[in-house]
Design a protein around this motif. Sequence first.
Motif, mmCIF file in Angstrom:
data_model
loop_
_atom_site.group_PDB
_atom_site.id
_atom_site.type_symbol
_atom_site.label_atom_id
_atom_site.label_comp_id
_atom_site.label_asym_id
_atom_site.label_seq_id
_atom_site.Cartn_x
_atom_site.Cartn_y
_atom_site.Cartn_z
ATOM 1 N N LEU A 180 3.220 -7.794 -1.426
ATOM 2 C CA LEU A 180 1.858 -7.923 -0.921
ATOM 3 C C LEU A 180 1.521 -9.390 -0.670
ATOM 4 O O LEU A 180 0.850 -9.742 0.297
ATOM 5 N N ARG A 181 1.970 -10.234 -1.568
ATOM 6 C CA ARG A 181 1.873 -11.690 -1.422
ATOM 7 C C ARG A 181 2.989 -12.291 -2.262
ATOM 8 O O ARG A 181 3.604 -11.601 -3.068
ATOM 9 N N SER A 182 3.242 -13.555 -2.101
ATOM 10 C CA SER A 182 4.341 -14.199 -2.820
ATOM 11 C C SER A 182 4.205 -13.992 -4.331
ATOM 12 O O SER A 182 3.158 -14.287 -4.913
ATOM 13 N N GLY A 183 5.248 -13.469 -4.926
ATOM 14 C CA GLY A 183 5.264 -13.265 -6.364
ATOM 15 C C GLY A 183 4.630 -11.981 -6.836
ATOM 16 O O GLY A 183 4.673 -11.663 -8.030
ATOM 17 N N SER A 184 4.008 -11.206 -5.942
ATOM 18 C CA SER A 184 3.339 -9.974 -6.345
ATOM 19 C C SER A 184 4.364 -8.885 -6.664
ATOM 20 O O SER A 184 5.368 -8.737 -5.956
ATOM 21 N N PRO A 185 4.119 -8.085 -7.715
ATOM 22 C CA PRO A 185 5.014 -6.968 -8.013
ATOM 23 C C PRO A 185 4.765 -5.766 -7.107
ATOM 24 O O PRO A 185 5.527 -4.802 -7.120
ATOM 25 N N LEU A 186 3.697 -5.819 -6.310
ATOM 26 C CA LEU A 186 3.333 -4.712 -5.429
ATOM 27 C C LEU A 186 3.773 -4.980 -3.997
ATOM 28 O O LEU A 186 3.767 -6.122 -3.537
ATOM 29 N N ALA A 187 4.125 -3.894 -3.303
ATOM 30 C CA ALA A 187 4.521 -4.003 -1.901
ATOM 31 C C ALA A 187 3.944 -2.815 -1.136
ATOM 32 O O ALA A 187 4.123 -1.669 -1.550
ATOM 33 N N PRO A 188 3.238 -3.052 -0.037
ATOM 34 C CA PRO A 188 2.701 -1.943 0.766
ATOM 35 C C PRO A 188 3.830 -1.109 1.364
ATOM 36 O O PRO A 188 4.866 -1.651 1.768
ATOM 37 N N TRP A 189 3.613 0.204 1.451
ATOM 38 C CA TRP A 189 4.621 1.060 2.073
ATOM 39 C C TRP A 189 3.964 2.057 3.029
ATOM 40 O O TRP A 189 4.301 2.115 4.198
ATOM 41 N N GLY A 190 3.037 2.853 2.546
ATOM 42 C CA GLY A 190 2.327 3.785 3.421
ATOM 43 C C GLY A 190 2.960 5.160 3.475
ATOM 44 O O GLY A 190 4.177 5.316 3.292
ATOM 45 N N GLU A 191 2.122 6.173 3.748
ATOM 46 C CA GLU A 191 2.587 7.565 3.726
ATOM 47 C C GLU A 191 3.601 7.865 4.832
ATOM 48 O O GLU A 191 4.608 8.535 4.604
ATOM 49 N N GLU A 192 3.315 7.380 6.033
ATOM 50 C CA GLU A 192 4.198 7.679 7.169
ATOM 51 C C GLU A 192 5.604 7.127 6.919
ATOM 52 O O GLU A 192 6.609 7.806 7.159
ATOM 53 N N ARG A 193 5.653 5.922 6.428
ATOM 54 C CA ARG A 193 6.947 5.300 6.148
ATOM 55 C C ARG A 193 7.650 6.010 4.996
ATOM 56 O O ARG A 193 8.878 6.138 4.988
ATOM 57 N N LEU A 194 6.873 6.489 4.029
ATOM 58 C CA LEU A 194 7.452 7.223 2.903
ATOM 59 C C LEU A 194 8.104 8.510 3.375
ATOM 60 O O LEU A 194 9.223 8.839 2.971
ATOM 61 N N LEU A 195 7.414 9.251 4.242
ATOM 62 C CA LEU A 195 7.963 10.515 4.715
ATOM 63 C C LEU A 195 9.222 10.295 5.552
ATOM 64 O O LEU A 195 10.148 11.102 5.508
ATOM 65 N N ALA A 196 9.262 9.185 6.289
ATOM 66 C CA ALA A 196 10.482 8.852 7.034
ATOM 67 C C ALA A 196 11.623 8.569 6.056
ATOM 68 O O ALA A 196 12.773 8.975 6.274
ATOM 69 N N LEU A 197 11.301 7.886 4.965
ATOM 70 C CA LEU A 197 12.304 7.586 3.939
ATOM 71 C C LEU A 197 12.776 8.868 3.262
ATOM 72 O O LEU A 197 13.966 9.027 2.970
ATOM 73 N N ALA A 198 11.847 9.798 3.046
ATOM 74 C CA ALA A 198 12.208 11.073 2.429
ATOM 75 C C ALA A 198 13.182 11.849 3.302
ATOM 76 O O ALA A 198 14.027 12.593 2.790
ATOM 77 N N GLY A 199 13.061 11.668 4.619
ATOM 78 C CA GLY A 199 13.998 12.329 5.520
ATOM 79 C C GLY A 199 15.423 11.840 5.326
ATOM 80 O O GLY A 199 16.387 12.574 5.586
ATOM 81 N N GLU A 200 15.560 10.599 4.859
ATOM 82 C CA GLU A 200 16.890 10.051 4.573
ATOM 83 C C GLU A 200 17.386 10.478 3.193
ATOM 84 O O GLU A 200 18.569 10.342 2.887
ATOM 85 N N GLY A 201 16.456 10.942 2.369
ATOM 86 C CA GLY A 201 16.826 11.430 1.045
ATOM 87 C C GLY A 201 16.248 10.609 -0.095
ATOM 88 O O GLY A 201 16.544 9.425 -0.216
ATOM 89 N N ILE A 202 15.397 11.233 -0.884
ATOM 90 C CA ILE A 202 14.885 10.653 -2.120
ATOM 91 C C ILE A 202 15.157 11.658 -3.226
ATOM 92 O O ILE A 202 14.811 12.839 -3.099
ATOM 93 N N ASP A 203 15.803 11.234 -4.279
ATOM 94 C CA ASP A 203 16.123 12.141 -5.384
ATOM 95 C C ASP A 203 14.974 12.252 -6.381
ATOM 96 O O ASP A 203 14.676 13.334 -6.885
ATOM 97 N N VAL A 204 14.353 11.111 -6.687
ATOM 98 C CA VAL A 204 13.273 11.094 -7.680
ATOM 99 C C VAL A 204 12.100 10.290 -7.134
ATOM 100 O O VAL A 204 12.274 9.141 -6.717
ATOM 101 N N TYR A 205 10.917 10.919 -7.134
ATOM 102 C CA TYR A 205 9.693 10.239 -6.741
ATOM 103 C C TYR A 205 8.939 9.921 -8.020
ATOM 104 O O TYR A 205 8.348 10.801 -8.662
ATOM 105 N N LEU A 206 8.996 8.647 -8.437
ATOM 106 C CA LEU A 206 8.329 8.210 -9.657
ATOM 107 C C LEU A 206 6.902 7.803 -9.341
ATOM 108 O O LEU A 206 6.666 7.065 -8.383
ATOM 109 N N VAL A 207 5.972 8.268 -10.161
ATOM 110 C CA VAL A 207 4.569 7.905 -9.990
ATOM 111 C C VAL A 207 4.140 7.132 -11.232
ATOM 112 O O VAL A 207 4.087 7.680 -12.336
ATOM 113 N N GLN A 208 3.886 5.855 -11.049
ATOM 114 C CA GLN A 208 3.410 5.037 -12.156
ATOM 115 C C GLN A 208 1.995 5.471 -12.507
ATOM 116 O O GLN A 208 1.116 5.505 -11.655
ATOM 117 N N ALA A 209 1.786 5.813 -13.782
ATOM 118 C CA ALA A 209 0.475 6.278 -14.215
ATOM 119 C C ALA A 209 -0.097 5.310 -15.242
ATOM 120 O O ALA A 209 0.568 4.970 -16.221
#
Length: 299
Positions: A210-239
């Motif tokens: 998100l910015r230099s040194g940030s542990p967060l990075a934007p991804w977005g739903e559309e990009r996630l679903l495209a990634l899922a098409g390539e294969g995701i085994d585990v979708y971890l949700v930080q709670a």
Amino acid sequence: MARRLTLPAALLLVLASCFSAFGEIRVSDDSGRTVVLEQAARRVVSLYAGHSENLLALGAGNAIAGVSASDDPALFPGVPVLPMRADGERILALRPDLVLLRPQGEAAAAGVIRLLEKAGVPVVSLSPPTWETMEAYLARLGALVGAADPARPWRETVSALERTVPAGNRPRVFLESASRGLMTCSPSSWAARVIALAGGENAASEAVPLRSGSPLAPWGEERLLALAGEGIDVYLVQAGAMNPVTERDVLARPWISGLGNARIVLVPEECVSRPSFLRLEEGVEWLRNVLYPEGGKKQ
């Protein structure tokens, strides 16, 4: 061209800044203060859970005189718990000889800091460490409480975990760090390191912080679903505080079926994202059991 210091050289400079020739403990914090202690602190009030847990990992639990409401109470039985916005008088009542916080909380605590310093209580502000800065962070934290060679246990623990990473094909993992805007972990973040040590492959390894040194990075739903098409085994949700969601919330999302056969697992925030030496082994083991439910072949 300026010469870039290697980690050992940088660490030596940090160590040099922690001690004076007269036996005093001198530490420069991340807000520009230089704090001098005549001896190691024996009553520390920690206003950030990461500092509290790292003090425990260094064997300085007996020095903790107070923790914040964000700390895990099970780790600090009998230790006074301060509210998120504790007033200075309440902190002074604990008779601290050191107060620890992080720069992110200083603006809201400016009045409290002034009161503490006026009362002669040293205040040290340390940024939560990244994986790369952990040794230097532990050197300063350990110096404040008189811990001997505080970075050595860290190096030994990481080395031991690296030797036990399961061999073979790695499960592809996507970590949802925050649901708003759908954030994942940046490739150099603490969470990404935990995923690797647990034997997972970060499916979003190309994420940009998100910015230099940030542990967060934007991804977005559309990009996630495209990634899922390539294969995701585990979708971890930080709670946790950064992502206050429940399993029901996640399963109710209109796009969730687009993840296909990916296993959806909620992971406590402190297990994967809090830069805590104390929780490192626990977090890696927890995630390894998720990624390899039938056990992974060790190298």
